[in-house]
Enzyme design. Structure first.
Site, PDB file in Angstrom:
ATOM      1  N   LYS A  78      -2.070  -0.219  -1.694  1.00 19.49           N
ATOM      2  CA  LYS A  78      -3.193  -1.151  -1.655  1.00 19.49           C
ATOM      3  C   LYS A  78      -4.274  -0.554  -0.749  1.00 19.49           C
ATOM      4  O   LYS A  78      -3.960   0.031   0.294  1.00 19.49           O
ATOM      5  CB  LYS A  78      -2.710  -2.495  -1.096  1.00 19.49           C
ATOM      6  CG  LYS A  78      -3.750  -3.608  -1.138  1.00 19.49           C
ATOM      7  CD  LYS A  78      -3.142  -4.928  -0.639  1.00 19.49           C
ATOM      8  CE  LYS A  78      -4.135  -6.080  -0.706  1.00 19.49           C
ATOM      9  NZ  LYS A  78      -3.545  -7.353  -0.239  1.00 19.49           N
ATOM     10  N   SER A 153      -4.093 -11.278  -3.333  1.00 19.01           N
ATOM     11  CA  SER A 153      -5.106 -10.249  -3.292  1.00 19.01           C
ATOM     12  C   SER A 153      -4.603  -8.866  -3.701  1.00 19.01           C
ATOM     13  O   SER A 153      -5.407  -7.989  -4.022  1.00 19.01           O
ATOM     14  CB  SER A 153      -5.671 -10.150  -1.877  1.00 19.01           C
ATOM     15  OG  SER A 153      -4.670  -9.697  -0.976  1.00 19.01           O
ATOM     16  N   SER A 177      -0.156 -12.934  -1.096  1.00 19.40           N
ATOM     17  CA  SER A 177      -0.886 -11.851  -1.764  1.00 19.40           C
ATOM     18  C   SER A 177      -0.018 -10.761  -2.399  1.00 19.40           C
ATOM     19  O   SER A 177      -0.536  -9.940  -3.145  1.00 19.40           O
ATOM     20  CB  SER A 177      -1.862 -11.199  -0.791  1.00 19.40           C
ATOM     21  OG  SER A 177      -3.016 -11.997  -0.667  1.00 19.40           O
TER      22      SER A 177
END
Lengths: 485, 477
Positions: A78, A153, A177
């Site tokens: 990420k 997210s 997330s």
């Protein structure tokens, strides 16, 4: 062949018996990226050149018999995790060109374990969002339905695993997330106990809630990833110096005699009937495996969203103060004086959702409001923690749906922040309590969208989560599907 | 109406740790700008603080030395504000639960003791430095100081005049330096002081409206700024006006205070618990360990000197101004066995030379042993006190031992009565006019003959014998 479709444990065998090289795997991953990335948009930055080099190095080490736990396995990160020499944007314009001079601890651990780093995945700006729509670098699509969001997210990390654009990935989870996009994309995602994995080098969103965790194709891969990233870090004061078990040992153990807590507060009206049916089906399978289901109560559940949306923005408002245009990152060209430069840099460097949360947090911490908001929220947070402490005296794990509904359409909730926030209603509590949670695929809606089920356990009991998730995974009757891209 | 000033002080002391409070960067002063920095003290994304244990130990030392209660658990907080020299946009400090509370320092003014309460001591990180160049549109930021450890020592509003405030400040300074946890340099900013000042009608309990004074970088500035501010507030009150709550800056060249910001413009720092650090837990064992390393403190030392050495408290005050000086004196007193004589020499010539050349005690060319050798030579009559001063100067410059100097330069005292008698006779012979005046009653000329005799022997004559001889001769004559 499409080696990129395989799991870590499948690839490990092939690499070790010499039937496959890391270069072949890595090339298959980039071929896949070349063919689907335009549709899915999982990545912000690709690291192909260094990845191929890492793959060659991995093949050399395997030949020398020096393979580590992830040697030669392509992993995506990420874009909230700092990577030395590779830009780390956090999905924000304000860090558009930020190149960290250091690796996050988890990145160092992956490198040490021999992983091939594929690229940096897309995310909601500063991890603030549930749909990956707030990224400065464009929207990631759900590989199962390109008109829908992948969740967030860590939407890029989940989509990349679901679309076979990597073998596994790392995400971060502040209020769901990792688990929420994993559920919406039909993959496995775990948020470890707060303190299990070092946060050093993760761009902070809400420091008392943030944790890094794996997104994988199955539960065994999740255990392998957890083995690599867990443990105390001298650079991270809140990482806990507790022993890390070999998580792969929990795979394929039975769960006979376990008690699975079912909290009434999570099976509320308004939950999508297909989601509820999938959870009920999961409960039946677990009972079939010898587990006993017990209705429990987590009485302060209704306050989770309110508490979370005070504490997380408060911490964020302070964590994001450093993006002032002075030392690194984006700076406006037309600041007339210091104050003007600050205002213009931050106004155009941050997106709407980030600004909304900075304002919420600044307000909650303000003199005269602190007691009513931040302090009160912290007190209620302690009550939420107590709920779990009491619950785990009665049960081994707790089962809930991961999300109240399957993936929604792009743009559907973007203008209604409250609806967006409510989408994380089942995942926020583990972050507030600091306990671990995992989301595992448990079926599909009639229209073919993945559904996830969440397990929660007491602090540092990730092993229990892996044990029940893998038991369920191996005995569930749902067919394994792949997104049609 | 008579007004009574009320003063409270906030002191920031930079701690002498080798590395910063939350990272491994050096704390050395005067390095090239931004050279003592790393991602942590630069506030880069994702980096996290790790507490330097030494900072806790130093803070504990100060807490124990000022009779504070050391809290078993203390916590960290963030103080949020924007400024270019504050890299994270917040300062990590202690707010709700500081490391130490409820202590005191005793000060002595004209023999009267007064106890000044200490509200709290807390640990925090320093900010960097902004450098504004008037001739350039840009400002510069140096982050070498960002993350250097500080303790803030907050007093109770216990001081009633500037004298008390300056005395209290000097005591704190002295203790910090004695503990070797702060270099005490006010000009370089390693010891900084802000003051809260208010006035109230004498006899009233309720405090008046205060102003906060900043930018006083010497004891003298503190004294002058406080005096000015008290006068300013008194003038306002006497005219029936009201003092405004505000922060005021001391303007050194003008000798006045200027308003910096009012109450409305005061920052809202939005303090909240620092989630990146765990609470500081201090066990009784750890506290005891630190307590055992504490040196004797100036006040205690002073009292002991008076008692043990029988020297006046003024001497004890001078001699305990620093640990090194006190050690030097004690060594000298021990070797020589005459504490008052030792005190006279250390406070006199020794300190004069040291100050003259701006040397540290440890750099002195005259060791306690050498000084005692010199004192011994006076005591046993080898040299006179006057010659001793000359010898001391030579010792200071050459580093040689006094016996060697005395022998080489033939400075041994003349104690031979016969020899001195001859010289005295010669002196009287050569000064007939004065002799006659003496005889006609000018008794004060006695000293003149002593001086002439000493001069004739280049100071080597034993003054006692000279006196005796002169008395005898002059009374006969």
């Amino acid at each position: 062949m499409e080696f990129n479709r395989l799991t870590i444990h499948e690839l490990q065998k092939k690499l070790r018996d010499g039937s496959l090289t890391s270069v072949e795997i890595t090339e298959s991953v980039y071929r896949r990226i070349a063919s689907v990335e335009e549709k899915v948009h999982s990545y912000i930055t690709l690291m192909e050149e260094s990845a191929i080099w890492q793959a060659r190095e991995a093949d050399r080490r395997i030949k020398e018999g020096k393979a580590g736990e992830l040697t030669g396995i392509p992993i995506a990160l990420k874009d909230i995790l700092c990577t030395e020499g590779v830009r780390t944007t956090c999905g924000s314009r304000i860090l558009e060109n930020f190149i960290p001079p250091y690796d996050a601890t988890v990145v160092s651990k992956l490198k040490d374990a021999g992983a091939v780093l594929v690229g940096k995945t897309n995310m909601d700006e500063f991890a603030m969002g549930s749909s990956t729509e707030t990224s400065w670098f464009g929207i990631t699509k759900n590989p199962w339905d390109l008109e829908r969001i992948p969740g967030g997210s860590s939407g890029g990390s989940a989509a990349a695993v679901a679309a076979d654009e990597c073998i596994a990935s790392l995400g971060t989870d502040t209020g769901g997330s990792i688990r929420q996009p994993a559920a919406l994309c039909g993959v496995v995602g775990m948020k470890p106990t707060y303190g299990r994995v070092s946060r050093f080098g993760m761009v902070a969103f809400a420091s008392s809630l943030d944790q890094i965790g794996p997104v994988t194709k199955d539960v065994e891969d999740c255990a392998i990833m957890m083995n690599v990233i867990s443990g105390h870090d001298i650079n991270e004061s809140t990482s806990v110096p507790a022993e890390v078990p070999d998580y792969t040992k929990f795979i394929s153990r039975d769960i006979r005699g376990w008690t699975v807590g079912i909290p009434g507060e999570y099976f509320i009206e308004g939950i999508d009937p297909e989601i509820k049916a999938a959870a009920d089906e999961t409960i039946k399978i677990l009972e079939g495996l010898g587990a006993k289901c017990l209705e429990i109560s987590l009485p302060h559940t209704e306050y989770c969203v309110a508490v979370y949306y005070i504490i997380a923005p408060s911490e964020a408002s302070s964590n994001l103060a450093r993006y002032d245009g002075v030392r690194y990152g984006f700076r406006t060209r037309d600041g007339e004086n210091l104050l003007d430069m600050y205002k213009k840099t931050r106004s155009s460097g941050f997106g709407a959702e980030v600004k909304r949360r900075i304002m919420l947090g600044t307000h909650s911490l303000s003199s005269g409001y602190y007691d009513a908001y931040y302090k009160k929220a912290s007190q209620v947070r302690a009550l939420i923690r107590d709920d779990f402490d009491k619950a785990f005296k009665k049960c081994d794990v707790i089962l809930t749906p991961t999300t109240p509904a399957p993936a929604f359409r792009i743009g559907e909730k973007l203008d209604d922040p409250l609806q967006m926030y409510l989408f994380d209603i089942f995942t926020l509590s583990t972050n507030l309590a600091g306990i671990p949670g995992i989301s595992v695929p448990c079926g599909y809606t009639k229209s073919g969208l993945p559904i996830g089920v969440q397990f929660m356990a007491n602090h540092f009991e990730e092993g229990k989560l892996l044990q029940i998730a893998s038991a369920y995974e191996k005995n569930s009757t749902i067919e394994r599907r792949r997104p049609n891209l | 109406m008579e007004y009574e000033p009320v003063i409270g002080l906030e002191v920031h002391a930079q701690l002498l740790t080798k590395t910063k409070i939350f990272c491994g960067c050096s704390t050395r002063f005067g390095e090239a700008p931004n050279s003592n920095t790393c991602p942590v003290c630069l506030g880069m994304p994702g980096v996290l603080p790790v507490l330097n244990k030494k900072v806790v130990e130093y803070a504990m030392k100060m807490a124990i030395a000022t009779h504070c209660r050391v809290n078993g658990t203390s916590t960290w907080a963030r103080k949020n504000y924007f400024y270019p020299d504050l890299p994270k946009g917040y300062q990590i400090t202690q707010f709700a639960h500081p490391i130490a509370e409820a202590g005191y320092v005793d000060v002595e003014i004209d023999g009267a003791k007064k106890r000044i309460g200490i509200t709290r001591i807390h640990m925090e990180e320093d900010a960097g430095k902004s450098i504004h160049d008037e001739s350039s549109p840009s400002s510069y930021v140096d982050l070498n100081r960002a993350g250097v450890p500080l303790i803030e020592i907050v007093s109770e509003p216990d001081m009633r005049n500037t004298d008390e405030a300056v005395h209290y400040l000097r005591r704190l300074h002295e203790i910090l330096v004695y503990l070797e946890i702060c270099d005490g340099n006010m000009e370089e900013g390693s010891f900084r002081c802000d003051a809260n000042v208010s006035l109230r009608p004498k006899g009233q309990l309720k405090l008046g409206t205060r102003s906060e004074l900043k930018n006083m970088n010497s004891f003298r500035n503190v004294q002058h700024a406080l005096e000015y501010e008290i006068q300013r507030q008194r003038a306002i009150l006497e005219k029936g006006g009201r003092v405004v709550q505000e922060t005021r800056l001391w303007d050194v060249p003008q000798g006045v205070t200027h308003s910096m910001r009012g109450k409305e413009e005061a920052h809202d720092y939005r303090y909240f618990p620092e989630p990146d650090l765990v609470p500081v837990v201090i066990s009784d064992t750890w506290k005891e360990e630190i307590e055992n390393t504490l040196p004797e403190l100036p006040m205690e030392k002073r009292e002991r000197f008076v008692e043990q050495y029988g020297i006046p408290s003024y001497d004890a005050g001078v001699l305990t101004a620093s640990r090194d000086l006190a050690d030097y004196y004690e060594e000298t007193a021990r070797l020589c066995g005459k504490p008052k004589t030792a005190s006279n020499w250390v406070m006199g010539d020794f300190l004069a030379y040291l100050n003259e050349e701006k040397l540290e005690i440890t750099e002195s060319p005259v060791t306690p042993q050498r000084l005692v050798d010199l004192i011994d030579m006076i005591e046993d009559g080898t040299i006179s006190g006057k010659i001793a001063k000359e010898v001391f100067e030579d010792m200071w410059e050459s580093g040689k031992n006094p016996r060697e100097i005395v022998e080489k330069r033939g400075l041994v005292q003349i104690t031979d009565t016969a020899e001195l008698e001859k010289i005295v006779e010669e002196v009287l012979e050569a000064n007939q006019k004065q002799l006659e005046q003496y005889r006609s009653g000018k008794n004060q000329l006695f000293g003149f003959f002593v001086g002439q005799t000493m001069k004739a022997t280049r100071g080597k004559a034993n003054p006692k014998i000279v006196n005796e001889l002169l008395e005898k001769k002059l009374s006969i004559l």
